[in-house]
Write a protein that holds these residues in place. Sequence first.
Motif: not given
Lengths: 463, 463
Positions: A365, A368, A372, A376, B55, B58-61, B278, B283, B286-288, B292, B295-296
């Motif tokens: 990831n 990606r 991101r 952001v 995991d 979470e990492q793939i799209n 964080l 921050v 948040s999470s990876l 966008v 996160t913003t």
Amino acid sequence: MSDETEVLAPEAEHEEDAYTLERKAVAAILYAVDINDREKLIELMEPLHPADIADMLEQINAFDRMRLIKLYGREFDGEILTELDESIREEVINLLSPEVLAEAVRELDSDDVVDLIEDLEQTQQDAILEVLEDSDRVAVQQSMTYPEYSAGRLMQREVVMAPEHWNVGEAIDYLRNTDELPDHFYHIVLVDPRLRPVGNVALGKLMAARREVMLSSILEETFHVIPVTRYDGDVAYAFNQYHLISAPVVDESERLVGVITIDDAMSVLDEEHEEDILRLAGVGESSLSDSVFETTKQRFPWLAVNLVTAVMASMVIAQFEVAIAQLVALAVLMPIVASMGGNAGTQALTVAVRALATKDLTGSNVWRVIRREVAVGLVNGLAFAVIMGLVGLFWFGSVQLGYVIASAMVINLVVAGLAGIGIPILMERAGVDPALASGAFVTTVTDVVGFFAFLGLAVLVLL
Amino acid sequence: MSDETEVLAPEAEHEEDAYTLERKAVAAILYAVDINDREKLIELMEPLHPADIADMLEQINAFDRMRLIKLYGREFDGEILTELDESIREEVINLLSPEVLAEAVRELDSDDVVDLIEDLEQTQQDAILEVLEDSDRVAVQQSMTYPEYSAGRLMQREVVMAPEHWNVGEAIDYLRNTDELPDHFYHIVLVDPRLRPVGNVALGKLMAARREVMLSSILEETFHVIPVTRYDGDVAYAFNQYHLISAPVVDESERLVGVITIDDAMSVLDEEHEEDILRLAGVGESSLSDSVFETTKQRFPWLAVNLVTAVMASMVIAQFEVAIAQLVALAVLMPIVASMGGNAGTQALTVAVRALATKDLTGSNVWRVIRREVAVGLVNGLAFAVIMGLVGLFWFGSVQLGYVIASAMVINLVVAGLAGIGIPILMERAGVDPALASGAFVTTVTDVVGFFAFLGLAVLVLL
């Protein structure tokens, strides 16, 4: 949860003092020390957990500490030493009389002794090794041959194991007839004839199964074997990730040499977190009981790095002296762009450092996440560009100044996102702890880019 | 450790990929999804731990995630859901067919179901509650009446208990004749006739003792009872501080209602750390895998606070426009003083926030720590004053400029130490999480003081 329940449910109690040693209790103890009342002191200290006594010793000053320990004398428990922060451990050991120290240390398990002595000076180490019984001393010395921060240092050597062909009845009879079982164990490790671990049987499962059931049929689903040289931070990660309670440790030939339990892994996890958070702030290994000199020494290097960074940023500003002399508003506004970039960069950086530590940021990831962060940066950059453009316009009455600061803001926040995620990833790839050094690089980038973009655009557009 | 051993001992292995899902494995899985090969997919996923599958998800799209879950179908394990990050949990639940979801959820313990559904929307919660068996549903609903982040939400309700007057033989017979023991338990909780817990017996001790030994004579030395409304962060602290493995949970009338085990406490500890690190960086949660937009939104507020801070600092600078126009060197050098103060303040702040979190900073040592921070600020201030004085002298050839920047440096580093320790302590006293908001206050103070001291002194001395 329904809205209704939400209203009914009381707040979780976060009692500030739930686990803090009460000030009054500490005061009473120090009073007993003042009046030299040994019986009272023992009476007050007796109900305290060694971890709490260690905390108290860390919190009082060195003079009180000395008097307390002298008065407490033989009551001093070995576990207090293992709980003590390293910064005052040597001091406390030196305060103990040889007999008290010997008695305190002999009570401890071998893994606790290792933990206790590994950071001591050679003479103190020798003094402690000397008072151990022969078998314990050999065990400790053998553990010390494993690398620092390795599974070998963390494990306890006493393991409860059973051959893989045993049934429940055989295991129970064995346990009931063994004289010396470890104080705490949660699994029986099944081993093959070459002593290689093949599975864990939980004690609860053992209790519940009929005697003729094969141990191999009631193994834990999740079974994790740890090489003796594995870094202890990785061990802690595995315990947390797979919800392990105990895990066997093996040597190079995959033979069982020890076992690590979750309470040790939890301590390591806590230390790793402490390291991460302090390193991110540019504070070395530190403790509240460190002296002024120690503390200054820990913090100086990062401030020195920051000074170099700040001077570099100043040199960028110096290139624009003429412009600033012509338009002082530039000097007034320029720190805003740099500061916003620094903050946005630190946000991205912290998320990246944490994600690298929890192994959430991986090859799968990384691109990606980089995309991101840049996006952001762009979105936040545009938002703050509008705000700052208006500030520039209304404060200094110049549309063009508004354009300049707005453009510089967008540029610097995009760069901040890129630097904040990119630099820790590069550090990690280079084998450097990203928490340790990324911060300085990121703020250097955002300061230099911030000042250069704002002042450079100003020269192009305004002058 | 002797020098010799130090040389012989190998480094602890910190394998970058020790616990990272290999990129190749993920690629192979995604390839199986691409070619729609269900058997291959199941073959590749089968050996993976649910935590690792989570995991990977979470990492793939999102598109790959959808296709993978559809193809994987009925194989989907309930534990994957509990391991999934909240940011994509809802999305994944929506992808599961009702039958798959029902089967996945029915496998879970009631405390895992609580953990799973507490952050879901009402409709999703209802959908999951509906598929549970009646007894489980009641258990889950009862747990949900406890406050969020409380021990009641964390505990499992299945407890193995025994009356305090039993002996070892009675306990063993009871365990062997009970049909439904919890999957994981490490202690038998001894209770009095009113169901109030009086002690823990470790299973290992039970195994090793003779049948006629009283349970009450082999109790664990450390025994900790947790109120059901206790904040879960405090629970995690107690587990870490006292090396607990499991602890009974009691209601207001001190009756046993559940038990918390160390693996749950470890997860909470990890989450608390994540929050601290964080929050310190500004921050939010948040999470990876956040978008966008998400996160913003998380980062915007802190940047907005920082903008206000930066504008305030700029207003200080604006007071000295005339001086800067006369001597542009001031504009070049002023960010250095502010930046050094900001860094020193953040160092002191981070140490304070961490010490408050670990309850190491208490009434007993607060004044000593404050004095220390001020002294450290003074010493580092003097050191950097000399360095910067020389920089000012040689760069701009002015002894007086050197004096000015040196004095401003000392002032700002002392103020930084005071603000860095004082502000988080005041926040904590006011009941606000010091990690959350201290940073903005501290850098406001160091920016404003830095610019004011430097420019003010410059006006007095130089102009």
